[in-house]
Write a protein that holds these residues in place. Sequence first.
Motif, PDB file in Angstrom:
ATOM      1  N   SER A 154      12.069   0.281  13.562  1.00  0.00           N
ATOM      2  CA  SER A 154      11.933   1.404  14.484  1.00  0.00           C
ATOM      3  C   SER A 154      10.853   2.360  13.980  1.00  0.00           C
ATOM      4  N   ARG A 171       2.774   7.224   8.382  1.00  0.00           N
ATOM      5  CA  ARG A 171       3.547   6.524   7.360  1.00  0.00           C
ATOM      6  C   ARG A 171       2.901   6.725   5.986  1.00  0.00           C
ATOM      7  N   THR A 172       1.560   6.733   5.990  1.00  0.00           N
ATOM      8  CA  THR A 172       0.861   6.910   4.720  1.00  0.00           C
ATOM      9  C   THR A 172       1.018   8.337   4.197  1.00  0.00           C
ATOM     10  N   ILE A 181       4.429   9.791   2.273  1.00  0.00           N
ATOM     11  CA  ILE A 181       4.723   9.745   0.838  1.00  0.00           C
ATOM     12  C   ILE A 181       3.848  10.727   0.060  1.00  0.00           C
ATOM     13  N   TYR A 234      10.382   4.660   5.446  1.00  0.00           N
ATOM     14  CA  TYR A 234      10.433   3.606   4.417  1.00  0.00           C
ATOM     15  C   TYR A 234       9.882   4.080   3.072  1.00  0.00           C
ATOM     16  N   ALA A 244       8.586   0.053  16.662  1.00  0.00           N
ATOM     17  CA  ALA A 244       7.234   0.576  16.503  1.00  0.00           C
ATOM     18  C   ALA A 244       6.232  -0.304  17.210  1.00  0.00           C
ATOM     19  N   PHE A 262      -5.001   0.348   7.347  1.00  0.00           N
ATOM     20  CA  PHE A 262      -5.733  -0.923   7.471  1.00  0.00           C
ATOM     21  C   PHE A 262      -6.474  -1.032   8.792  1.00  0.00           C
ATOM     22  N   ASN A 278      -0.694  -2.019  11.374  1.00  0.00           N
ATOM     23  CA  ASN A 278       0.328  -2.955  10.890  1.00  0.00           C
ATOM     24  C   ASN A 278       1.663  -2.265  10.654  1.00  0.00           C
ATOM     25  N   PRO A 279       2.257  -1.730  11.732  1.00  0.00           N
ATOM     26  CA  PRO A 279       3.589  -1.146  11.549  1.00  0.00           C
ATOM     27  C   PRO A 279       4.585  -2.232  11.152  1.00  0.00           C
ATOM     28  N   PHE A 280       5.625  -1.834  10.429  1.00  0.00           N
ATOM     29  CA  PHE A 280       6.687  -2.799  10.117  1.00  0.00           C
ATOM     30  C   PHE A 280       7.436  -3.106  11.403  1.00  0.00           C
ATOM     31  N   ALA A 298       0.816  -1.204   0.000  1.00  0.00           N
ATOM     32  CA  ALA A 298       0.000   0.000   0.000  1.00  0.00           C
ATOM     33  C   ALA A 298       0.854   1.261   0.000  1.00  0.00           C
ATOM     34  N   LEU A 299       2.132   1.118   0.413  1.00  0.00           N
ATOM     35  CA  LEU A 299       3.023   2.278   0.369  1.00  0.00           C
ATOM     36  C   LEU A 299       3.686   2.407  -0.998  1.00  0.00           C
ATOM     37  N   ALA A 327       1.321   4.985  -4.691  1.00  0.00           N
ATOM     38  CA  ALA A 327       1.982   6.132  -4.072  1.00  0.00           C
ATOM     39  C   ALA A 327       1.041   7.332  -4.043  1.00  0.00           C
ATOM     40  N   MET A 354      -3.116   3.833   1.955  1.00  0.00           N
ATOM     41  CA  MET A 354      -4.142   3.032   2.627  1.00  0.00           C
ATOM     42  C   MET A 354      -3.768   2.774   4.084  1.00  0.00           C
TER      43      MET A 354
END
Lengths: 416, 274
Positions: free
Chosen positions: B122, B183-184, B187, B129, B168, B113, B117-119, A306-307, B107, B111
Amino acid sequence: MTDPRHLARRYRRARLLRWCCLAAVVFALSCVMLLLFDITRKGIGGFSVQRLSLSVRFDPELLGLEGLEPRPEDLQFADFPALLSASLAALIPGAGGDGSQWTALLDDNADFLLYERLLADPRLLGTEVGFELPLSGWAERYLDEAGSKQYATLVEAELLSTLDWLVEQGLVHLRFNDTFFSAGDSRSPSSAGIHSALLGSLYTLLVCFLLSFPVGVATAIYFEEFAPSNRWITLLEININNLAAVPSIIFGLLGLAVVINFFGLPRSVPLVGGIVLALMTLPTIIIASRSAIRAVPPSVREAALALGASRMEVIGHHVVPLALPGMLTGAIIGMAQALGETAPLLLIGMVAFVVSPPTGLMDPAAVLPVQIFLWADSPERGFIELTSAAIMVLLAFLGVMNIGAVLLRRRFERRW
Amino acid sequence: MTTVERDNELSSTVGKPLLDGADDVKFSVRKLAVHYAELQAVHDVNLDIGQRQVTALIGPSGCGKSTFLRCLNRMNDIIASCVVQGEVHLDQKDIYAPQVDVVALRARVGMVFQKPNPFPKSIYDNIAYGPRLHGQADSPSALDELVETSLRRAGLWAEVKDLLHRPATSLSGGQQQRLCIARTIAIQPEVILMDEPCSALDPIATARIEALIGELKCDYTIVIVTHSMQQASRVSDRTAYFHLGRLLEVNATDKIFMAPEHPGTEDYITGRIG
């Protein structure tokens, strides 16, 4: 309303099950302990050796080297047994003759040690040098099993009493058996070692890992991430799973037929051994890697997609790093299997009698389990000890590998 | 009769699914149908989504609202059995056209969710990212700045500014979800899709996210799927009601909650079904 008797019966059943599980653990553990104890008891002697302190004068006359500057070729024909006998006769008082009767106390290779020393430094000719020479096999066992007169009937009484006298004089010392770690195979137990087998195992495993890990991981990624779901892929998957159950000797036959006969690589070399073991290890790594990839939460994939990450970036940045600990676990299980494997290596000629340690991947080598197999087959009594000692080294090797894997895994897991 | 009115007549949806020329249209969806193998999840949906507005999608479980949302950034592409028919236009361009690059599309359309759902990295790396991936920061200092502005916009900066290099996953659920929003927006997308972003959160964390949505709609087009009708009424400008894969009614949010036109909508918002 629960009937209390019924409840009591349920608890009883649960207790019984618990005891059964505990008993199974105890049984398994005691089998392992018994095995380890037996091997240690037999093999511990292999790491030490009884040596006699003996002062030797390199007498040119006795050696038959009257010329002052002997060339190395001359030394080959020099009479080192006579020198040894004379040195023993000088040490042990009250005996007639030239002392050759005493050489039975020492290992067969004792005079060879004198030769090697003089060869390394010819200027020692005419000087006196202190040696620590290994005792013969029967003498060592006589001392190990102190008090046992088992050998009295086999060996002359005079030799036994002399041995006792030497021990009383403090001339016999228990030393670490460095030959065992520095020498290659030999027909004589006292000069046989695992150096070349250890190196051979190391090289073979290196080849095996470098081949099977990347190929296994790439295959697993393909199956989990890219493979379309059709009949051919299912067939391939089933076959890979079945491959894990194929007897290892079949892989040896394959190696012989394809790698040696078709591609013409030499026999007995770690490169071929590694290729064969890599084939054997592949299914294990593929299966473990696939389940590790499957265990990566789909939410992480979705987040990256999604990124705006591409499919390859999702795999490279997220899936593989997260699955790596699981993949490494699979690789280590496979490697441990490969380390202990004997049968396929017999077929590609790694049973050769290898004295000099291999210097590369294309040098003939033995591996630890095959060395153990060879020694276990040897009639000399000293090899019983060496067999168990080599098993201990193999187990230690395995232990080091597992500890390494745990550390590696922990390092990768810290980044979660 | 204008074209829009005629289109409105043609669709089975009551209310006002299509916007007229006065509004800025971000997404226009026409005759969208989605199948999962044999099962049809979305039937013939026609809907316009206005720019810089919050559009809420409501309806009982399994009504196709999440599936519809995932069509807007082509997240359904990763499901092998999923087939999408119809047209989805983003700024008048068909996003299902063969020459469209999915990576570039995602991009532009970010989205968030249902479950945070962090990676497993950190806090800093989570935000950085996306920008790193798309090469949006030329220097480390620019990246630092981008991370800070994103966290500030998501209302998380004050809480995590000293913990940027902590995992995170050590944050609370509500903080994690705001991190995902940060995070969304890092970008700089044009649209943010939110799939029940508060369903795993407590009321206080939910309130914070709702306030955040109110702020973000000044700059972004937001489409939110929610199970909570109160939430839809609080945060959205327009609401679309889905039922069994069909879009039954679309209207301005106050209108749909005060005077629903379709009897099914009324049943749902008064709590008789769903």
